[in-house]
Design a protein around this motif. Structure first.
Motif, PDB file in Angstrom:
ATOM      1  N   GLU A  15       0.819  -1.209   0.000  1.00 17.78           N
ATOM      2  CA  GLU A  15       0.000   0.000   0.000  1.00 17.78           C
ATOM      3  C   GLU A  15       0.858   1.265   0.000  1.00 17.78           C
ATOM      4  OE1 GLU A  15      -3.055   0.019  -0.509  1.00 17.78           O
ATOM      5  OE2 GLU A  15      -3.607  -2.076  -0.165  1.00 17.78           O
ATOM      6  N   GLY A  16       2.151   1.107   0.263  1.00 22.16           N
ATOM      7  CA  GLY A  16       3.046   2.268   0.253  1.00 22.16           C
ATOM      8  C   GLY A  16       3.410   2.714  -1.148  1.00 22.16           C
ATOM      9  N   GLU A  17       3.166   1.843  -2.128  1.00 23.41           N
ATOM     10  CA  GLU A  17       3.436   2.198  -3.518  1.00 23.41           C
ATOM     11  C   GLU A  17       2.195   2.798  -4.156  1.00 23.41           C
ATOM     12  OE1 GLU A  17       6.765  -0.835  -5.247  1.00 23.41           O
ATOM     13  OE2 GLU A  17       4.701  -1.591  -5.175  1.00 23.41           O
ATOM     14  N   THR A  18       2.405   3.584  -5.182  1.00 26.24           N
ATOM     15  CA  THR A  18       1.271   4.132  -5.913  1.00 26.24           C
ATOM     16  C   THR A  18       0.643   3.021  -6.767  1.00 26.24           C
ATOM     17  OG1 THR A  18       2.562   4.747  -7.873  1.00 26.24           O
ATOM     18  CG2 THR A  18       2.443   6.354  -6.070  1.00 26.24           C
ATOM     19  N   PRO A  19      -0.639   3.140  -7.110  1.00 31.38           N
ATOM     20  CA  PRO A  19      -1.264   2.146  -7.989  1.00 31.38           C
ATOM     21  C   PRO A  19      -0.499   1.991  -9.307  1.00 31.38           C
ATOM     22  CG  PRO A  19      -2.945   3.487  -6.958  1.00 31.38           C
ATOM     23  CD  PRO A  19      -1.629   4.114  -6.597  1.00 31.38           C
ATOM     24  N   ARG A  20      -0.002   3.105  -9.839  1.00 29.59           N
ATOM     25  CA  ARG A  20       0.750   3.018 -11.098  1.00 29.59           C
ATOM     26  C   ARG A  20       2.010   2.189 -10.928  1.00 29.59           C
ATOM     27  NH1 ARG A  20       4.779   6.096 -12.441  1.00 29.59           N
ATOM     28  NH2 ARG A  20       4.117   7.844 -11.128  1.00 29.59           N
ATOM     29  N   ASP A  21       2.729   2.377  -9.835  1.00 30.98           N
ATOM     30  CA  ASP A  21       3.949   1.608  -9.608  1.00 30.98           C
ATOM     31  C   ASP A  21       3.637   0.122  -9.425  1.00 30.98           C
ATOM     32  OD1 ASP A  21       5.576   3.814  -9.824  1.00 30.98           O
ATOM     33  OD2 ASP A  21       5.727   4.166  -7.667  1.00 30.98           O
ATOM     34  N   ARG A  22       2.543  -0.160  -8.706  1.00 30.37           N
ATOM     35  CA  ARG A  22       2.169  -1.569  -8.510  1.00 30.37           C
ATOM     36  C   ARG A  22       1.789  -2.219  -9.837  1.00 30.37           C
ATOM     37  NH1 ARG A  22      -0.871   0.615  -4.003  1.00 30.37           N
ATOM     38  NH2 ARG A  22      -2.829   0.156  -5.117  1.00 30.37           N
ATOM     39  N   LEU A  23       1.057  -1.474 -10.663  1.00 34.25           N
ATOM     40  CA  LEU A  23       0.646  -2.020 -11.953  1.00 34.25           C
ATOM     41  C   LEU A  23       1.850  -2.192 -12.873  1.00 34.25           C
ATOM     42  CD1 LEU A  23      -1.747  -2.992 -13.575  1.00 34.25           C
ATOM     43  CD2 LEU A  23      -2.156  -0.643 -14.324  1.00 34.25           C
ATOM     44  N   PHE A  24       2.797  -1.287 -12.788  1.00 28.85           N
ATOM     45  CA  PHE A  24       4.034  -1.422 -13.566  1.00 28.85           C
ATOM     46  C   PHE A  24       4.736  -2.735 -13.216  1.00 28.85           C
ATOM     47  CE2 PHE A  24       8.610  -1.039 -13.937  1.00 28.85           C
ATOM     48  CZ  PHE A  24       8.794  -0.528 -15.216  1.00 28.85           C
ATOM     49  N   ASP A  25       4.848  -3.021 -11.935  1.00 31.46           N
ATOM     50  CA  ASP A  25       5.519  -4.258 -11.504  1.00 31.46           C
ATOM     51  C   ASP A  25       4.782  -5.490 -12.019  1.00 31.46           C
ATOM     52  OD1 ASP A  25       7.453  -2.822 -10.167  1.00 31.46           O
ATOM     53  OD2 ASP A  25       6.481  -2.972  -8.204  1.00 31.46           O
ATOM     54  N   VAL A  26       3.464  -5.479 -11.924  1.00 25.96           N
ATOM     55  CA  VAL A  26       2.670  -6.626 -12.362  1.00 25.96           C
ATOM     56  C   VAL A  26       2.831  -6.847 -13.868  1.00 25.96           C
ATOM     57  CG1 VAL A  26       0.317  -7.476 -12.705  1.00 25.96           C
ATOM     58  CG2 VAL A  26       0.988  -6.513 -10.496  1.00 25.96           C
ATOM     59  N   MET A  27       2.717  -5.775 -14.643  1.00 29.93           N
ATOM     60  CA  MET A  27       2.798  -5.915 -16.092  1.00 29.93           C
ATOM     61  C   MET A  27       4.192  -6.310 -16.553  1.00 29.93           C
ATOM     62  SD  MET A  27      -0.284  -5.638 -16.926  1.00 29.93           S
ATOM     63  CE  MET A  27      -0.118  -5.705 -18.717  1.00 29.93           C
ATOM     64  N   MET A  28       5.226  -5.850 -15.856  1.00 30.94           N
ATOM     65  CA  MET A  28       6.574  -6.288 -16.218  1.00 30.94           C
ATOM     66  C   MET A  28       6.766  -7.763 -15.889  1.00 30.94           C
ATOM     67  SD  MET A  28       8.231  -4.187 -17.996  1.00 30.94           S
ATOM     68  CE  MET A  28       9.631  -5.335 -18.040  1.00 30.94           C
ATOM     69  N   ARG A  29       6.129  -8.257 -14.830  1.00 31.37           N
ATOM     70  CA  ARG A  29       6.178  -9.695 -14.565  1.00 31.37           C
ATOM     71  C   ARG A  29       5.527 -10.459 -15.716  1.00 31.37           C
ATOM     72  NH1 ARG A  29       4.468  -8.600  -9.164  1.00 31.37           N
ATOM     73  NH2 ARG A  29       2.529  -9.779  -9.417  1.00 31.37           N
ATOM     74  N   ARG A  30       4.491  -9.873 -16.284  1.00 34.65           N
ATOM     75  CA  ARG A  30       3.828 -10.533 -17.415  1.00 34.65           C
ATOM     76  C   ARG A  30       4.754 -10.581 -18.629  1.00 34.65           C
ATOM     77  NH1 ARG A  30      -1.264 -11.968 -17.857  1.00 34.65           N
ATOM     78  NH2 ARG A  30      -1.978 -12.671 -19.907  1.00 34.65           N
ATOM     79  N   PHE A  31       5.376  -9.477 -18.951  1.00 33.27           N
ATOM     80  CA  PHE A  31       6.286  -9.474 -20.095  1.00 33.27           C
ATOM     81  C   PHE A  31       7.485 -10.388 -19.849  1.00 33.27           C
ATOM     82  CE2 PHE A  31       4.157  -5.360 -21.145  1.00 33.27           C
ATOM     83  CZ  PHE A  31       3.729  -5.721 -22.419  1.00 33.27           C
ATOM     84  N   ASP A  32       7.961 -10.454 -18.618  1.00 32.48           N
ATOM     85  CA  ASP A  32       9.052 -11.383 -18.291  1.00 32.48           C
ATOM     86  C   ASP A  32       8.609 -12.829 -18.531  1.00 32.48           C
ATOM     87  OD1 ASP A  32      10.915  -9.454 -17.567  1.00 32.48           O
ATOM     88  OD2 ASP A  32      10.359  -9.488 -15.443  1.00 32.48           O
ATOM     89  N   ALA A  33       7.378 -13.149 -18.112  1.00 34.38           N
ATOM     90  CA  ALA A  33       6.862 -14.513 -18.286  1.00 34.38           C
ATOM     91  C   ALA A  33       6.662 -14.850 -19.768  1.00 34.38           C
ATOM     92  CB  ALA A  33       5.542 -14.672 -17.530  1.00 34.38           C
ATOM     93  N   LEU A  34       6.339 -13.848 -20.573  1.00 34.72           N
ATOM     94  CA  LEU A  34       6.103 -14.060 -21.996  1.00 34.72           C
ATOM     95  C   LEU A  34       7.396 -14.158 -22.808  1.00 34.72           C
ATOM     96  CD1 LEU A  34       3.152 -11.577 -22.672  1.00 34.72           C
ATOM     97  CD2 LEU A  34       3.075 -14.058 -23.010  1.00 34.72           C
ATOM     98  N   THR A  35       8.475 -13.593 -22.300  1.00 33.04           N
ATOM     99  CA  THR A  35       9.697 -13.460 -23.096  1.00 33.04           C
ATOM    100  C   THR A  35      10.226 -14.775 -23.677  1.00 33.04           C
ATOM    101  OG1 THR A  35      10.356 -11.374 -22.057  1.00 33.04           O
ATOM    102  CG2 THR A  35      12.108 -12.700 -23.017  1.00 33.04           C
TER     103      THR A  35
END
Length: 208
Positions: free
Chosen positions: A74-94
């Motif tokens: 909760e200390g992170e902004t929603p944008r930062d949290r979403l950035f982390d999630v989406m980068m995990r997705r691109f990492d998984a897809l690579t």
């Protein structure tokens, strides 16, 4: 006997390899069975058709992303949290990038399959929002899913050609697009209006 989950991954990996080698449209169920060293009956019991394999692939990526994160910070902004999630997705897809490119290209020329798969992708993007601690429910949630779909499409174009070891170009594109989306959302709220979400696919031709 191998577990169903293990067989599912074996089949999906075989399908992605064949898609990368010869194209998704040209890949047959017999090709996939041969690559996986399984019988057609083995394939059929788990995935009755190629669209089911695509849906299984999307679920496999979803599970990799969702299991890779801890509790929402909760200390992170929603944008930062979403950035982390989406980068995990691109990492998984690579590891499957060549296959994803092939599938996306072929889906663009098959509107029915693209629309069917877009429904699956919308569900995935809703889960990505939830993983970032952002609600995907209701009218507002539908708008968020649609907005994230636009972001995902734009960034995927960059990711497909990003040969950097750390996906730095993808990260930069994702950060820029999320900032734009955040600013757009703020502008809408300040004006007291919002576009109406529709039932169109997030984007025909985008997979996983």
């Amino acid at each position: 006997m191998a577990k169903k989950a293990d067989l599912s991954r074996q089949i999906i990996d075989a399908a992605m390899k064949r898609a990368a080698d010869k194209g998704w449209r040209a890949t047959t169920m017999a090709d996939i069975a041969a690559e996986a060293k399984l019988s057609l009956a083995d394939i059929y019991r788990i995935f009755p058709g190629k669209p089911d394999i695509l849906r299984g692939f999307t679920r496999q990526i979803d599970e990799a992303v969702l299991s890779g994160g801890g509790e929402v910070d909760e200390g992170e902004t929603p944008r930062d949290r979403l950035f982390d999630v989406m980068m995990r997705r691109f990492d998984a897809l690579t590891p499957y990038r060549a296959a994803v490119e092939s599938i996306s290209r072929d889906l663009r020329s098959d509107p029915v399959a693209a629309a069917w798969h877009a429904c699956s992708l919308r569900r995935s993007l809703a889960w990505m929002l939830e993983a970032a601690g952002i609600s995907a429910d209701g009218f507002a949630g539908a708008l968020r899913v649609k907005g994230l779909g636009a972001v995902y499409l734009a960034v995927m174009r960059v990711w497909l050609t990003d040969d950097s070891a750390d996906l730095s170009r993808t990260m930069a594109a994702l950060d820029a697009r999320l900032r734009q989306a955040e600013q757009f959302s703020r502008t809408l709220r300040s004006r007291g209006g919002a576009p109406r979400p529709d039932d169109s696919p997030a984007q025909p031709g985008v997979t996983a």
